[in-house]
Design a protein around this motif. Structure first.
Motif, PDB file in Angstrom:
ATOM      1  N   ALA A  58      29.472  73.061  36.374  1.00 32.25           N
ATOM      2  CA  ALA A  58      29.779  71.653  36.147  1.00 32.25           C
ATOM      3  C   ALA A  58      29.494  71.285  34.689  1.00 32.25           C
ATOM      4  CB  ALA A  58      28.943  70.785  37.086  1.00 32.25           C
ATOM      5  N   PRO A  59      30.142  70.239  34.177  1.00 34.42           N
ATOM      6  CA  PRO A  59      29.970  69.882  32.765  1.00 34.42           C
ATOM      7  C   PRO A  59      28.532  69.535  32.387  1.00 34.42           C
ATOM      8  CG  PRO A  59      31.137  68.154  33.962  1.00 34.42           C
ATOM      9  CD  PRO A  59      31.107  69.349  34.852  1.00 34.42           C
ATOM     10  N   GLY A  60      27.747  69.057  33.356  1.00 32.73           N
ATOM     11  CA  GLY A  60      26.364  68.713  33.054  1.00 32.73           C
ATOM     12  C   GLY A  60      25.428  69.905  32.998  1.00 32.73           C
ATOM     13  N   ALA A  61      25.899  71.075  33.422  1.00 36.04           N
ATOM     14  CA  ALA A  61      25.064  72.277  33.379  1.00 36.04           C
ATOM     15  C   ALA A  61      25.023  72.829  31.954  1.00 36.04           C
ATOM     16  CB  ALA A  61      25.603  73.323  34.345  1.00 36.04           C
ATOM     17  N   TYR A  62      23.860  73.305  31.540  1.00 36.86           N
ATOM     18  CA  TYR A  62      23.753  73.898  30.208  1.00 36.86           C
ATOM     19  C   TYR A  62      22.706  75.005  30.228  1.00 36.86           C
ATOM     20  CZ  TYR A  62      19.496  71.083  29.517  1.00 36.86           C
ATOM     21  OH  TYR A  62      18.245  70.524  29.643  1.00 36.86           O
ATOM     22  N   LEU A  63      22.720  75.828  29.191  1.00 39.08           N
ATOM     23  CA  LEU A  63      21.812  76.966  29.092  1.00 39.08           C
ATOM     24  C   LEU A  63      20.784  76.735  27.995  1.00 39.08           C
ATOM     25  CD1 LEU A  63      24.503  79.796  29.262  1.00 39.08           C
ATOM     26  CD2 LEU A  63      22.888  79.209  31.087  1.00 39.08           C
ATOM     27  N   ILE A  64      19.521  76.881  28.329  1.00 34.67           N
ATOM     28  CA  ILE A  64      18.469  76.809  27.324  1.00 34.67           C
ATOM     29  C   ILE A  64      18.619  78.011  26.392  1.00 34.67           C
ATOM     30  CG2 ILE A  64      15.974  76.918  26.924  1.00 34.67           C
ATOM     31  CD1 ILE A  64      16.835  74.285  28.109  1.00 34.67           C
ATOM     32  N   GLY A  65      18.723  77.733  25.102  1.00 37.14           N
ATOM     33  CA  GLY A  65      18.813  78.816  24.128  1.00 37.14           C
ATOM     34  C   GLY A  65      20.220  79.267  23.815  1.00 37.14           C
ATOM     35  N   TYR A  66      21.232  78.583  24.377  1.00 40.29           N
ATOM     36  CA  TYR A  66      22.618  78.938  24.074  1.00 40.29           C
ATOM     37  C   TYR A  66      23.398  77.662  23.817  1.00 40.29           C
ATOM     38  CZ  TYR A  66      26.961  81.564  24.096  1.00 40.29           C
ATOM     39  OH  TYR A  66      28.141  82.141  23.712  1.00 40.29           O
ATOM     40  N   HIS A  67      24.113  77.607  22.672  1.00 38.35           N
ATOM     41  CA  HIS A  67      24.823  76.394  22.270  1.00 38.35           C
ATOM     42  C   HIS A  67      26.254  76.444  22.798  1.00 38.35           C
ATOM     43  CE1 HIS A  67      25.459  72.757  20.006  1.00 38.35           C
ATOM     44  NE2 HIS A  67      26.440  73.295  19.301  1.00 38.35           N
ATOM     45  N   LEU A  68      26.453  75.968  24.015  1.00 38.93           N
ATOM     46  CA  LEU A  68      27.770  76.032  24.651  1.00 38.93           C
ATOM     47  C   LEU A  68      28.870  75.280  23.900  1.00 38.93           C
ATOM     48  CD1 LEU A  68      26.717  75.728  28.389  1.00 38.93           C
ATOM     49  CD2 LEU A  68      28.058  77.593  27.410  1.00 38.93           C
ATOM     50  N   PRO A  69      28.587  74.142  23.252  1.00 39.18           N
ATOM     51  CA  PRO A  69      29.672  73.428  22.561  1.00 39.18           C
ATOM     52  C   PRO A  69      30.419  74.249  21.522  1.00 39.18           C
ATOM     53  CG  PRO A  69      27.803  71.971  22.845  1.00 39.18           C
ATOM     54  CD  PRO A  69      27.337  73.337  23.269  1.00 39.18           C
ATOM     55  N   LYS A  70      29.822  75.330  21.015  1.00 41.32           N
ATOM     56  CA  LYS A  70      30.523  76.158  20.020  1.00 41.32           C
ATOM     57  C   LYS A  70      31.703  76.900  20.636  1.00 41.32           C
ATOM     58  CE  LYS A  70      27.791  80.422  20.591  1.00 41.32           C
ATOM     59  NZ  LYS A  70      26.883  81.385  19.939  1.00 41.32           N
ATOM     60  N   LEU A  71      31.766  76.938  21.964  1.00 35.79           N
ATOM     61  CA  LEU A  71      32.807  77.710  22.638  1.00 35.79           C
ATOM     62  C   LEU A  71      33.961  76.866  23.163  1.00 35.79           C
ATOM     63  CD1 LEU A  71      30.739  80.331  24.695  1.00 35.79           C
ATOM     64  CD2 LEU A  71      31.862  80.620  22.480  1.00 35.79           C
ATOM     65  N   VAL A  72      34.103  75.636  22.704  1.00 34.71           N
ATOM     66  CA  VAL A  72      35.255  74.839  23.139  1.00 34.71           C
ATOM     67  C   VAL A  72      36.540  75.573  22.771  1.00 34.71           C
ATOM     68  CG1 VAL A  72      36.530  72.690  22.790  1.00 34.71           C
ATOM     69  CG2 VAL A  72      34.050  72.645  23.014  1.00 34.71           C
ATOM     70  N   ASP A  73      37.423  75.762  23.770  1.00 35.28           N
ATOM     71  CA  ASP A  73      38.684  76.492  23.590  1.00 35.28           C
ATOM     72  C   ASP A  73      38.451  77.904  23.056  1.00 35.28           C
ATOM     73  OD1 ASP A  73      40.377  74.428  24.496  1.00 35.28           O
ATOM     74  OD2 ASP A  73      40.279  73.443  22.545  1.00 35.28           O
ATOM     75  N   SER A  74      37.312  78.499  23.439  1.00 31.36           N
ATOM     76  CA  SER A  74      37.000  79.837  22.957  1.00 31.36           C
ATOM     77  C   SER A  74      36.110  80.555  23.974  1.00 31.36           C
ATOM     78  CB  SER A  74      36.298  79.760  21.600  1.00 31.36           C
ATOM     79  OG  SER A  74      36.101  81.036  21.046  1.00 31.36           O
ATOM     80  N   PHE A  75      35.671  81.756  23.612  1.00 34.54           N
ATOM     81  CA  PHE A  75      34.822  82.551  24.510  1.00 34.54           C
ATOM     82  C   PHE A  75      34.008  83.539  23.691  1.00 34.54           C
ATOM     83  CE2 PHE A  75      38.689  84.996  23.962  1.00 34.54           C
ATOM     84  CZ  PHE A  75      38.222  86.291  23.786  1.00 34.54           C
ATOM     85  N   GLU A  76      33.043  84.159  24.352  1.00 34.10           N
ATOM     86  CA  GLU A  76      32.240  85.217  23.729  1.00 34.10           C
ATOM     87  C   GLU A  76      31.986  86.297  24.774  1.00 34.10           C
ATOM     88  OE1 GLU A  76      27.834  85.977  21.657  1.00 34.10           O
ATOM     89  OE2 GLU A  76      28.447  83.952  22.244  1.00 34.10           O
ATOM     90  N   ILE A  77      32.075  87.546  24.359  1.00 39.06           N
ATOM     91  CA  ILE A  77      31.688  88.657  25.222  1.00 39.06           C
ATOM     92  C   ILE A  77      30.208  88.932  24.979  1.00 39.06           C
ATOM     93  CG2 ILE A  77      32.047  91.075  25.827  1.00 39.06           C
ATOM     94  CD1 ILE A  77      34.387  89.318  26.564  1.00 39.06           C
ATOM     95  N   LEU A  78      29.397  88.799  26.024  1.00 39.44           N
ATOM     96  CA  LEU A  78      27.962  89.013  25.889  1.00 39.44           C
ATOM     97  C   LEU A  78      27.664  90.509  25.785  1.00 39.44           C
ATOM     98  CD1 LEU A  78      26.725  86.419  28.543  1.00 39.44           C
ATOM     99  CD2 LEU A  78      26.831  86.137  26.058  1.00 39.44           C
TER     100      LEU A  78
END
Length: 207
Positions: A58-78
């Motif tokens: 859900a949009p209100g979920a977030y990760l401590i220590g990871y800046h999710l907004p940097k991935l708008v219209d993008s992705f990262e392979i962990l």
């Protein structure tokens, strides 16, 4: 788990969520992709013999220590730590092989204090936001999700319109009932957000 029996291209559309996606190649090797909020469609090619497990948040979920907004219209392979594990915010986790294991991964992230819910974003979406100015709430929403509240609402409205159109409803009726000014406004919005005209929404799956 989604199995791909032949080569093809999947049209990913905005849905108001961010995802963790386990990608399994035909040789059995695995990787974990994290995607941000999407504001436009993306063509995703895939190969036969591959599969995936998608965990949507859900949009209100977030990760401590990871800046999710940097991935708008993008992705990262962990990064992988070995064939069976990946790394997220400095911690190691096992790749989930099915939806039951995906749920356990989510529970693990919550128990470890890594996955949190933002009460302001949740409150804005539920209509019970804490006492803040409208500007402060909007700024907080964007800082947390990477997209504006208006963009999120436009995506959800487009999703609702697509769902109604897929049930065979007339475009003019859907436009009126979902808050569009008229049928051309509906068509323009769907083309911009979902990459399809009202007459071509049958291939949109993730709503």
């Amino acid at each position: 788990m989604t199995q791909n029996v032949s080569d093809g291209v999947y049209q990913a559309t905005p849905d108001g969520s961010w995802d963790l996606i386990v990608l399994v190649q035909s040789d059995g090797s695995r990787s974990m992709m994290i995607t941000g909020q999407a504001t436009k469609t993306m063509q995703v090619p895939y190969q036969g013999g591959t599969s995936s497990v998608v965990i949507s948040f859900a949009p209100g979920a977030y990760l401590i220590g990871y800046h999710l907004p940097k991935l708008v219209d993008s992705f990262e392979i962990l990064p992988n730590t070995d064939a069976n594990h990946f790394e997220l915010v400095g911690r190691t986790f096992a790749f989930p092989a099915n939806f039951a294991e995906a749920e356990k991964l989510v529970e693990q992230l919550v128990d470890m204090g890594i996955l949190k819910n933002d009460r302001v974003v949740d409150g804005v979406l539920s209509g019970s936001a804490p006492a803040m100015s409208d500007r402060a709430k909007q700024r907080h929403f964007t800082d947390t999700t990477g997209i504006t509240q208006k963009s999120f609402e436009q995506i959800k409205r487009a999703q609702k319109a697509v769902s109604e159109l897929q049930q065979g409803r007339a475009a003019r009726d859907v436009a009126a009932e979902t808050g569009y000014a008229d049928q051309p406004h509906l068509a323009k919005s769907l083309k911009k957000i979902m990459g399809a005209k009202p007459s071509g929404v049958d291939d949109i799956h993730k709503l």
